[in-house]
Motif scaffolding. Structure first.
Motif, PDB file in Angstrom:
ATOM      1  N   ASP A  25       0.813  -1.219   0.000  1.00  0.00           N
ATOM      2  CA  ASP A  25       0.000   0.000   0.000  1.00  0.00           C
ATOM      3  C   ASP A  25       0.848   1.271   0.000  1.00  0.00           C
ATOM      4  O   ASP A  25       0.311   2.365  -0.092  1.00  0.00           O
ATOM      5  CB  ASP A  25      -0.944  -0.004   1.199  1.00  0.00           C
ATOM      6  N   VAL A  26       2.162   1.102   0.156  1.00  0.00           N
ATOM      7  CA  VAL A  26       3.058   2.264   0.159  1.00  0.00           C
ATOM      8  C   VAL A  26       3.577   2.455  -1.264  1.00  0.00           C
ATOM      9  O   VAL A  26       4.626   1.954  -1.642  1.00  0.00           O
ATOM     10  CB  VAL A  26       4.240   2.051   1.137  1.00  0.00           C
ATOM     11  N   GLY A  27       2.812   3.155  -2.062  1.00  0.00           N
ATOM     12  CA  GLY A  27       3.168   3.320  -3.464  1.00  0.00           C
ATOM     13  C   GLY A  27       4.544   3.937  -3.655  1.00  0.00           C
ATOM     14  O   GLY A  27       5.256   3.627  -4.609  1.00  0.00           O
ATOM     15  N   TYR A  28       4.930   4.798  -2.729  1.00  0.00           N
ATOM     16  CA  TYR A  28       6.215   5.486  -2.843  1.00  0.00           C
ATOM     17  C   TYR A  28       7.391   4.505  -2.849  1.00  0.00           C
ATOM     18  O   TYR A  28       8.450   4.809  -3.374  1.00  0.00           O
ATOM     19  CB  TYR A  28       6.379   6.479  -1.684  1.00  0.00           C
ATOM     20  N   ALA A  29       7.157   3.300  -2.296  1.00  0.00           N
ATOM     21  CA  ALA A  29       8.256   2.346  -2.102  1.00  0.00           C
ATOM     22  C   ALA A  29       8.678   1.616  -3.377  1.00  0.00           C
ATOM     23  O   ALA A  29       9.722   0.989  -3.410  1.00  0.00           O
ATOM     24  CB  ALA A  29       7.870   1.331  -1.022  1.00  0.00           C
ATOM     25  N   TYR A  30       7.844   1.656  -4.429  1.00  0.00           N
ATOM     26  CA  TYR A  30       8.198   0.889  -5.637  1.00  0.00           C
ATOM     27  C   TYR A  30       7.878   1.695  -6.903  1.00  0.00           C
ATOM     28  O   TYR A  30       7.188   2.710  -6.843  1.00  0.00           O
ATOM     29  CB  TYR A  30       7.478  -0.470  -5.637  1.00  0.00           C
ATOM     30  N   PRO A  31       8.388   1.235  -8.054  1.00  0.00           N
ATOM     31  CA  PRO A  31       8.243   2.049  -9.264  1.00  0.00           C
ATOM     32  C   PRO A  31       6.838   2.070  -9.874  1.00  0.00           C
ATOM     33  O   PRO A  31       6.454   3.055 -10.502  1.00  0.00           O
ATOM     34  CB  PRO A  31       9.225   1.404 -10.251  1.00  0.00           C
ATOM     35  N   TRP A  32       6.063   0.983  -9.697  1.00  0.00           N
ATOM     36  CA  TRP A  32       4.769   0.902 -10.368  1.00  0.00           C
ATOM     37  C   TRP A  32       3.687   1.704  -9.630  1.00  0.00           C
ATOM     38  O   TRP A  32       3.870   2.111  -8.494  1.00  0.00           O
ATOM     39  CB  TRP A  32       4.266  -0.540 -10.429  1.00  0.00           C
TER      40      TRP A  32
END
Lengths: 434, 143
Positions: free
Chosen positions: A130-137
């Motif tokens: 749920d932490v979008g900031y953590a990955y590229p997609w």
């Protein structure tokens, strides 16, 4: 004397002034958070599942929207507490849940035991999906990330880090149970599951392997419930060498089913490969993904036809049911519509054995929709072109274009049959963290 | 003596260019009582990513970081860790929100960092070499 007293009181009050902030710093409550606001549009004409979220074909805003707030505090050198509240956009509004809530006992820096509500580490990014900031997609590849429809569980895990030269080998065994979560794409109740997540972290990234085994899980669809034993193996790599980003995972899963007419096992695998090239604040990337699962299943329609054929072959029984001629014709030509007709269904109930009558709704489900439903079983390929732009500190903008192709007879991860062979999605999201 | 010349040069350059830009390099510092005399870049990288948690003398490492996203901070992470600040934020977000790691404690400026290090034997930090003095020990020059 008086002077001494004054001096003492000054020293004391100074001491108090100094000690107050120091004391506060000794028991700091750390607050962190993350949020995503997203937009998705495209030529989809059906709802679809991505991860454990359901995206509505009619709503372009909402499903990617997420806010998480985490509070953590150290009770002492060895015990800390972490709680994370997660608010997520779902089909009918927002859902708020305690995503993580655990007590962490860490007697050594390389060993900790955590108990409470934890998140299953099934796939590489599962624990921070749920932490979008953590990955590229914008959304991690749905073919792999939708494979197991459970997120949080109640239980215990252990984190043990073994230092090997310049690399760390981390073992994370866990055990727990999971209540059905109504906000997930599919309700699944797990009585007892065990697993082991192992990762090797080194200079260029990490390699990981995860195995999980669940016995006597209960899955439910609106029509009926069924049992399943689940086994999952996931292998993954996340590497970055000279600005080239490479992330790939492979999942093999097996569900042994009970209670679904004509189906006993789902076997499937899924994979994705993401390649990206980092150019300063920009990270363009491309992802190829595929999922393929097979159910050793007799179609629901043929099950119904077999049951009715037996029944209709016996003229005495047919006579006793009091079926009209048009009803009999309908049963022979279009058994599905006939069973859905309440008048016919009630007449059949008198002549069919009770256990067959009880299975009729399930058979209709099997015949009408793909069953077991996504996300248990689906065949789908997709290609995603994406761009992540870290335009400000702790803030990322993301754009994605995705083409999804359900394969063979499957609807892929769509919940209704898509009209076209290929569905295109365009997504935009902004991710922040603090 | 050398220090004086540096200061003078710095002062002159500020006057002439009316710029606060300085060529002074960053140094990695520890408590003077720490037995460590030098450290490798790889070790530092692992410390600042939370992967190496113990000094050779057995003390559990408490790394410190600059609060402001300054040029110095950017330079330290680029040169030592090999990552941009946004990559570092993304890296820590994976650990923070899974309860698997805590990023270095941040302090406002070199002065605060220096006095913290001087009074905490387990700490390690980076500051501008201009602000270094005898209260702390330099173990690495960031180049």
């Amino acid at each position: 004397m008086n002077k001494k007293c004054k001096a003492l009181s000054i020293v004391c009050s100074l001491g108090l002034l100094v000690s107050l902030p120091v004391q506060a710093a000794d028991f700091p409550v750390k607050i962190n958070g993350f949020a995503t606001a997203g937009f998705v549009t495209g030529d989809m004409d059906a709802d679809f599942i991505s991860g454990t979220d359901v995206f509505s074909e009619s709503a372009t805003f909402g499903a990617d929207n997420t806010i998480g707030i985490q509070v953590s505090s150290d009770m002492n050198d060895q015990v800390s507490f972490t709680g994370q509240l997660l608010a997520k956009g779902v089909l009918d509004g927002y859902n708020l849940e305690a995503h993580w809530a655990f007590i962490d006992y860490h007697p050594r820096h390389d060993f900790s035991v955590r108990a409470g509500r934890l998140v299953l580490p099934i796939v590489m990014s599962s624990e921070y999906v749920d932490v979008g900031y953590a990955y590229p997609w914008i959304r991690p590849p749905m073919e792999v990330y939708s494979g197991i429809p459970v997120t949080s569980y109640s239980g215990i895990d252990i984190l043990y880090t073994l230092n090997i030269g310049d690399a760390n080998l981390v073992f994370q065994p866990y055990v727990g149970s999971a209540p059905p979560n109504a906000s997930d794409s599919f309700e699944m109740e797990v009585q007892l599951g065990i697993g082991l997540n192992t990762s090797l972290q080194f200079e260029y990234g990490s390699l990981r392997a995860h195995v999980m085994k669940v016995n006597d899980a209960v899955g439910s669809s609106p029509e009926f419930g069924f049992g399943m034993d689940v086994q999952v193996v996931v292998l993954g790599a996340d590497l970055e060498i000279a600005n080239v980003v490479f992330t790939s995972e492979y999942m093999a899963k097996e569900f042994d089913l009970s209670g679904i007419p004509g189906a006993s096992t789902i076997e499937g695998d899924a994979w994705y490969v993401t390649l990206g090239y980092r150019m300063g604040k920009l990270l363009p990337h491309i992802t190829f993904a595929s999922a393929d699962s097979d159910v050793d299943q007799v179609s629901g329609l043929s099950l119904i036809q077999a049951s009715l054929g037996e029944l209709l072959g016996d003229s005495a029984v047919v006579g006793s049911l009091g079926l009209g001629l048009d009803e009999l014709t309908l049963l022979q030509t279009d058994p599905l519509s006939a069973i859905n007709d309440p008048a016919i269904a009630s007449k059949l109930a008198q002549g069919l054995p009770a256990e067959q009558v009880a299975q009729l709704p399930a058979m209709v489900s099997v015949a009408e929709m793909q069953l077991p439903p996504a996300p248990l079983s689906y065949k789908q390929d997709s290609i995603t072109l994406g761009l992540r732009y870290d335009f400000l500190p702790r803030t990322a903008l993301k754009f994605e274009y995705q083409e999804i192709e359900p394969q063979e007879e499957s609807w892929g991860l769509f919940l209704q049959e898509p009209a076209d062979d290929k569905v295109s999605l365009f997504s935009f999201a902004i991710d922040v963290t603090f | 003596m050398k220090n004086k010349i540096f200061k003078k040069l710095f002062f002159v350059s500020v006057l002439l260019l009316s710029s606060t830009y300085s060529n002074a390099e960053l140094v990695v510092i520890v408590h003077p009582g720490n037995s460590l005399e030098a450290i490798t870049k790889d070790k530092l990288k692992r410390i600042y990513l939370g992967k190496n948690k113990e000094f050779p003398n057995g003390l559990i490492i408490a790394a410190l970081d600059q609060e402001k996203e300054s040029e110095e901070k950017e330079e330290f992470y680029k040169k030592v860790v090999g990552k941009s600040l946004s990559q570092v934020s993304a890296y820590w977000s994976r650990l923070i929100f899974t309860g698997k790691g805590v990023p270095p404690r941040v302090l406002a400026n070199d002065k605060e960092i220096k006095s913290w290090v001087a009074s905490h034997p387990e700490s390690i930090a980076y500051i501008n070499s201009e602000n270094a003095d005898d209260s702390i020990k330099i173990i690495f020059d960031v180049k």
